[in-house]
Motif scaffolding. Structure first.
Motif, PDB file in Angstrom:
ATOM      1  N   SER A  16      47.872  39.345  39.969  1.00  0.00           N
ATOM      2  CA  SER A  16      48.735  40.200  39.160  1.00  0.00           C
ATOM      3  C   SER A  16      49.443  39.391  38.070  1.00  0.00           C
ATOM      4  O   SER A  16      50.113  38.395  38.355  1.00  0.00           O
ATOM      5  CB  SER A  16      49.782  40.888  40.041  1.00  0.00           C
ATOM      6  N   PRO A  52      45.383  45.454  47.358  1.00  0.00           N
ATOM      7  CA  PRO A  52      45.433  46.380  46.212  1.00  0.00           C
ATOM      8  C   PRO A  52      44.923  47.774  46.533  1.00  0.00           C
ATOM      9  O   PRO A  52      45.334  48.747  45.889  1.00  0.00           O
ATOM     10  CB  PRO A  52      44.533  45.694  45.172  1.00  0.00           C
ATOM     11  N   GLU A  74      41.279  49.606  28.483  1.00  0.00           N
ATOM     12  CA  GLU A  74      40.890  49.808  29.885  1.00  0.00           C
ATOM     13  C   GLU A  74      40.666  51.285  30.180  1.00  0.00           C
ATOM     14  O   GLU A  74      39.667  51.675  30.806  1.00  0.00           O
ATOM     15  CB  GLU A  74      41.951  49.240  30.828  1.00  0.00           C
ATOM     16  N   ARG A 117      36.982  53.202  31.172  1.00  0.00           N
ATOM     17  CA  ARG A 117      36.811  53.940  32.431  1.00  0.00           C
ATOM     18  C   ARG A 117      36.329  55.372  32.198  1.00  0.00           C
ATOM     19  O   ARG A 117      36.026  56.082  33.153  1.00  0.00           O
ATOM     20  CB  ARG A 117      38.121  53.934  33.226  1.00  0.00           C
ATOM     21  N   ASP A 165      38.563  36.367  39.918  1.00  0.00           N
ATOM     22  CA  ASP A 165      39.320  37.484  39.368  1.00  0.00           C
ATOM     23  C   ASP A 165      38.376  38.369  38.563  1.00  0.00           C
ATOM     24  O   ASP A 165      37.947  38.016  37.468  1.00  0.00           O
ATOM     25  CB  ASP A 165      40.444  36.942  38.477  1.00  0.00           C
ATOM     26  N   ASP A 166      38.036  39.533  39.119  1.00  0.00           N
ATOM     27  CA  ASP A 166      37.116  40.440  38.423  1.00  0.00           C
ATOM     28  C   ASP A 166      37.800  41.736  37.989  1.00  0.00           C
ATOM     29  O   ASP A 166      37.135  42.739  37.718  1.00  0.00           O
ATOM     30  CB  ASP A 166      35.909  40.756  39.306  1.00  0.00           C
ATOM     31  N   GLU A 167      39.129  41.727  37.880  1.00  0.00           N
ATOM     32  CA  GLU A 167      39.849  42.929  37.469  1.00  0.00           C
ATOM     33  C   GLU A 167      39.501  43.276  36.019  1.00  0.00           C
ATOM     34  O   GLU A 167      39.482  42.415  35.136  1.00  0.00           O
ATOM     35  CB  GLU A 167      41.354  42.704  37.618  1.00  0.00           C
ATOM     36  N   LEU A 168      39.241  44.555  35.772  1.00  0.00           N
ATOM     37  CA  LEU A 168      38.806  44.993  34.452  1.00  0.00           C
ATOM     38  C   LEU A 168      39.822  44.641  33.376  1.00  0.00           C
ATOM     39  O   LEU A 168      39.450  44.159  32.290  1.00  0.00           O
ATOM     40  CB  LEU A 168      38.559  46.506  34.454  1.00  0.00           C
ATOM     41  N   HIS A 177      41.868  42.233  33.166  1.00  0.00           N
ATOM     42  CA  HIS A 177      41.820  40.799  32.871  1.00  0.00           C
ATOM     43  C   HIS A 177      40.540  40.438  32.132  1.00  0.00           C
ATOM     44  O   HIS A 177      40.553  39.568  31.253  1.00  0.00           O
ATOM     45  CB  HIS A 177      41.959  40.002  34.166  1.00  0.00           C
ATOM     46  N   ARG A 178      39.424  41.095  32.442  1.00  0.00           N
ATOM     47  CA  ARG A 178      38.188  40.851  31.697  1.00  0.00           C
ATOM     48  C   ARG A 178      38.351  41.268  30.240  1.00  0.00           C
ATOM     49  O   ARG A 178      37.819  40.614  29.330  1.00  0.00           O
ATOM     50  CB  ARG A 178      37.016  41.604  32.341  1.00  0.00           C
TER      51      ARG A 178
END
Length: 210
Positions: free
Chosen positions: A14, A38, A113, A117, A176-179, A181-182
């Motif tokens: 986070s 999460p 983001e 989605r 870390d594969d959070e969208l 952050h990408r």
């Protein structure tokens, strides 16, 4: 004085939790971290009535929600070493920067983001948001002209607010594969292009975390 470690609820990677970790590390204040899945934020909801992290449970059971409110709370209880300037005008400048970062800078990556989605993302909207993020990097580069930190008074609240987000233009954890952050990794072309911002990121990354 703080009599025992406080509890902070967190989830992995986070950005807002890292703000708090940097602030507590700067102050040398102990924290008891409560790790939350999460996918199941019921522990956070039970203690605070909402799902977002970080949540601070103080040593006298006061609850503070929102990362920069937690940082400001810590500053009010443990003013040294400071995160805000003592001068009122300079302090206001830092507060204005933090408000801008939270209410303006964070809008494009959040919008990107949301668009990604969607079943059929609007590429024009995504490109417009990315253009804003790139343009603002010149502002950060200018802020760091002739100084080591964003507001020029040593490491402070502005650095705490911005670093966990801007760092993705230079570094990231492969786990870390959070969208969100990408999106930052792909749309913050800092490394090799904005040398003062890159050096600042690497400098702040060496600081202690709680």
């Amino acid at each position: 004085m703080m009599s025992r470690p406080m509890r902070v609820y967190r989830i992995p990677f986070s950005t807002n939790v890292e703000r708090v970790a940097l602030a507590f590390g700067h102050k040398g204040v102990a924290v008891e971290w409560v790790d939350v899945d999460p996918a199941d934020r019921s522990p956070v909801r039970e203690v605070s009535g909402q799902d977002l992290v970080p949540v601070l449970q103080t040593d006298d059971n006061e609850l503070v929600v929102d990362s920069m409110r937690i940082v400001a709370w810590l500053e009010s209880r443990r003013p040294d070493p400071p995160l805000w300037p003592a001068d009122l005008a300079r302090r206001a400048e830092v507060d204005v920067f933090i408000e801008w970062f939270n209410r303006v800078w964070k809008v494009p990556p959040n919008a990107i983001e949301a668009e990604l989605r969607r079943p059929q993302p609007d590429e024009a909207k995504i490109d417009a948001g990315a253009d804003e993020l790139r343009a603002w990097l010149h502002w950060f580069e200018a802020l760091l002209e002739g100084r080591d930190h964003l507001m020029g008074d040593g490491f402070g609240a502005a650095d705490v607010a911005a670093f966990p987000f801007l760092k993705y233009g230079v570094m990231h954890d492969p786990d870390d594969d959070e969208l969100f952050h990408r999106i930052l990794m792909e749309r913050l072309p800092i490394e090799g292009a904005f040398p003062r911002v890159e050096a600042w990121i690497r400098r702040v990354d060496e600081r202690p975390r709680a």
